[in-house]
Write an enzyme that holds these catalytic residues in place. Sequence first.
Site, PDB file in Angstrom:
ATOM      1  N   HIS A  47       0.105  -4.941   6.045  1.00  0.00           N
ATOM      2  CA  HIS A  47       0.795  -5.659   7.119  1.00  0.00           C
ATOM      3  C   HIS A  47       0.035  -5.618   8.433  1.00  0.00           C
ATOM      4  O   HIS A  47       0.254  -6.460   9.312  1.00  0.00           O
ATOM      5  CB  HIS A  47       2.223  -5.133   7.299  1.00  0.00           C
ATOM      6  CG  HIS A  47       2.317  -3.764   7.874  1.00  0.00           C
ATOM      7  ND1 HIS A  47       2.275  -2.615   7.110  1.00  0.00           N
ATOM      8  CD2 HIS A  47       2.449  -3.341   9.157  1.00  0.00           C
ATOM      9  CE1 HIS A  47       2.393  -1.563   7.875  1.00  0.00           C
ATOM     10  NE2 HIS A  47       2.494  -1.972   9.122  1.00  0.00           N
ATOM     11  N   GLU A  87       0.832   7.849  15.920  1.00  0.00           N
ATOM     12  CA  GLU A  87       2.274   7.747  15.717  1.00  0.00           C
ATOM     13  C   GLU A  87       2.940   8.939  16.379  1.00  0.00           C
ATOM     14  O   GLU A  87       2.500  10.084  16.198  1.00  0.00           O
ATOM     15  CB  GLU A  87       2.615   7.716  14.231  1.00  0.00           C
ATOM     16  CG  GLU A  87       2.087   6.496  13.489  1.00  0.00           C
ATOM     17  CD  GLU A  87       2.475   6.528  12.025  1.00  0.00           C
ATOM     18  OE1 GLU A  87       3.581   6.050  11.697  1.00  0.00           O
ATOM     19  OE2 GLU A  87       1.689   7.027  11.223  1.00  0.00           O
ATOM     20  N   HIS A 127      -5.304   0.672   6.055  1.00  0.00           N
ATOM     21  CA  HIS A 127      -5.183   0.059   7.376  1.00  0.00           C
ATOM     22  C   HIS A 127      -6.456   0.194   8.208  1.00  0.00           C
ATOM     23  O   HIS A 127      -7.020  -0.789   8.696  1.00  0.00           O
ATOM     24  CB  HIS A 127      -4.021   0.694   8.148  1.00  0.00           C
ATOM     25  CG  HIS A 127      -2.683   0.435   7.566  1.00  0.00           C
ATOM     26  ND1 HIS A 127      -2.366  -0.736   6.913  1.00  0.00           N
ATOM     27  CD2 HIS A 127      -1.559   1.186   7.545  1.00  0.00           C
ATOM     28  CE1 HIS A 127      -1.096  -0.688   6.522  1.00  0.00           C
ATOM     29  NE2 HIS A 127      -0.597   0.463   6.877  1.00  0.00           N
ATOM     30  N   LYS A 140       0.854  -1.184   0.000  1.00  0.00           N
ATOM     31  CA  LYS A 140       0.000   0.000   0.000  1.00  0.00           C
ATOM     32  C   LYS A 140       0.896   1.241   0.000  1.00  0.00           C
ATOM     33  O   LYS A 140       2.076   1.151   0.371  1.00  0.00           O
ATOM     34  CB  LYS A 140      -0.940  -0.019   1.211  1.00  0.00           C
ATOM     35  CG  LYS A 140      -0.241   0.072   2.581  1.00  0.00           C
ATOM     36  CD  LYS A 140      -0.013   1.506   3.012  1.00  0.00           C
ATOM     37  CE  LYS A 140       0.751   1.574   4.300  1.00  0.00           C
ATOM     38  NZ  LYS A 140       1.169   2.918   4.646  1.00  0.00           N
ATOM     39  N   LYS A 153      -1.070  -8.657  12.119  1.00  0.00           N
ATOM     40  CA  LYS A 153      -0.817  -8.439  13.549  1.00  0.00           C
ATOM     41  C   LYS A 153      -1.651  -9.397  14.392  1.00  0.00           C
ATOM     42  O   LYS A 153      -2.823  -9.633  14.124  1.00  0.00           O
ATOM     43  CB  LYS A 153      -1.111  -6.983  13.922  1.00  0.00           C
ATOM     44  CG  LYS A 153      -0.109  -5.996  13.321  1.00  0.00           C
ATOM     45  CD  LYS A 153      -0.369  -4.581  13.791  1.00  0.00           C
ATOM     46  CE  LYS A 153       0.672  -3.615  13.223  1.00  0.00           C
ATOM     47  NZ  LYS A 153       2.020  -3.868  13.750  1.00  0.00           N
ATOM     48  N   LYS A 174       0.411  11.701  12.691  1.00  0.00           N
ATOM     49  CA  LYS A 174       1.834  11.673  13.026  1.00  0.00           C
ATOM     50  C   LYS A 174       2.167  12.773  14.025  1.00  0.00           C
ATOM     51  O   LYS A 174       1.425  13.745  14.168  1.00  0.00           O
ATOM     52  CB  LYS A 174       2.682  11.838  11.760  1.00  0.00           C
ATOM     53  CG  LYS A 174       2.624  10.627  10.839  1.00  0.00           C
ATOM     54  CD  LYS A 174       3.624  10.738   9.708  1.00  0.00           C
ATOM     55  CE  LYS A 174       3.702   9.449   8.902  1.00  0.00           C
ATOM     56  NZ  LYS A 174       4.241   8.319   9.682  1.00  0.00           N
ATOM     57  N   ASP A 223      -2.155   6.946   3.214  1.00  0.00           N
ATOM     58  CA  ASP A 223      -1.142   6.173   3.915  1.00  0.00           C
ATOM     59  C   ASP A 223      -1.734   5.276   4.992  1.00  0.00           C
ATOM     60  O   ASP A 223      -1.246   4.166   5.226  1.00  0.00           O
ATOM     61  CB  ASP A 223      -0.112   7.111   4.549  1.00  0.00           C
ATOM     62  CG  ASP A 223       1.078   6.359   5.138  1.00  0.00           C
ATOM     63  OD1 ASP A 223       1.683   5.567   4.412  1.00  0.00           O
ATOM     64  OD2 ASP A 223       1.390   6.582   6.329  1.00  0.00           O
TER      65      ASP A 223
END
Length: 481
Positions: free
Chosen positions: A173, A211, A235, A143, A177, A325, A230
């Site tokens: 990803h 983050e 996600h 992605k 998890k 972020k 992103d």
Amino acid sequence: MKNNALIIFGGTGDLAYRKLFPALYDLYIFDKLEKNFYIIGIGRRDYTNEDYRSIIKDWVKNFSRRAYDEEKFEKFCLSIFYYKLHFMELEEYKNLYNYFNEMNLSNNLIYYYAVSPEFFEHITDGLAKHSDILKESKIIVEKPFGKDLESAQRLNLIFKKYLDYKNIYYIDHYLGKEMLLNIMTIRFFNTMFNGVWNNEFIDNVQINVFESIGVETRGGYYDKSGAIADMLQNHIFQILSIVAMNEPDTFSSSDIKDAQIDIFKKLRKINSKDIDDYMVLGQYDGYTKEKNVNPNSKTETYVAMKIFIDNERWKDVPFYVRTGKKLHSREMSIIIQFKPTTHTSKMLAQNYGNGDLQQIAENNILEIKIQPEEGINLRFNIKKPGTSDDIDVANLNYCQSCDAQNSINSPWSYERLLEACMNSNRTLFSRWEQIELSWKYMNEVMDNYRKYSNKLYVYEQGSKGPAQAEKIIGKDGRKWI
């Protein structure tokens, strides 16, 4: 006998070094790689095989979940090779094909696109131009898949031109998890949760992906994508669909994906003029001074949204999602806020100004922690010890990552996903319909946002994000946990 191989485009990038090679080393340690399996990193630098293996060694030492073993690594290295290639030069792929023949590689290869999306089309055209090696091969695509609906659809058409659909693996990803995989077990194999996973008992759902770091060395990439492409569109939407989906007929890959896709089809459209009540975008102070970022950039580094799902299970239950972020902490969690009991609601109606009573009403929470700590916390009301009738809060905690044995035995995301692809298991990968539906939804949302709002709020580094985001959830009388 022909050799199978994983070909990593972007073999000298941070993803390959930090995630892929440590994961592949772990698979090797656990004897999950075939004996005749090669790993070929492709990049633009002038490295020999020895140079490349030496660089990989330090990354494996630092990031493998297993203790480093010099002897085993040296054996692992025998399967690692490096090939220099300029991705944009289509004629160079003819030499790459000749190299594959020299390595006696089979046509059953795995190509990992660990590069910026701008290279996807060129790499695919280059591979397809000089041979038919893509017909039997798999590709793993990182992605973000496109920066919007149109670019995603264009890339998908290119892939479909040369590959069978079943051989395209859209990787996320987060789907590898441990605790995210555990959501289905928590939901569907526990009567105490399965019976109350609906709008009759749940007040709201919160999905937080925070983050504490900024864009670091990824400024050039991030400035073209932003928080929506992103994180949110892939996600977070994947997490939302897993949390919200109805119980599938079976737990096969196909039925699980069908259940997730049904959620994307039921996302409620947002009234254009009310967009500010449903979405807030922000940018951390100092972002435009980051390396490779446009000094006049309007790229969002933060997004908060209120989302509704128009089906029987979730009617009028808000899903609050936040990501950003340079925030106050690094964490990823899902919070299920249960409704207060009938008795508590009556007491609230009579004494609404009582802060303690409001807190009691909000004490019924299931928190699923995904990172950095993995586990669950169930919060509920209990009587305080003693002669009074005062109410206290109790917490039942299960910390999966606190157990050293669990940490050793539990595969990390990329290890799990690479093995799944090698075994042609698509359960942990996104389906094209999921990507397309989520982009359709976000395209419409962003068109409305640009037309009726287009606000971008600057927030302080280390804060919880722009203060305006609190208004979204505050209108419903709730607070962020």
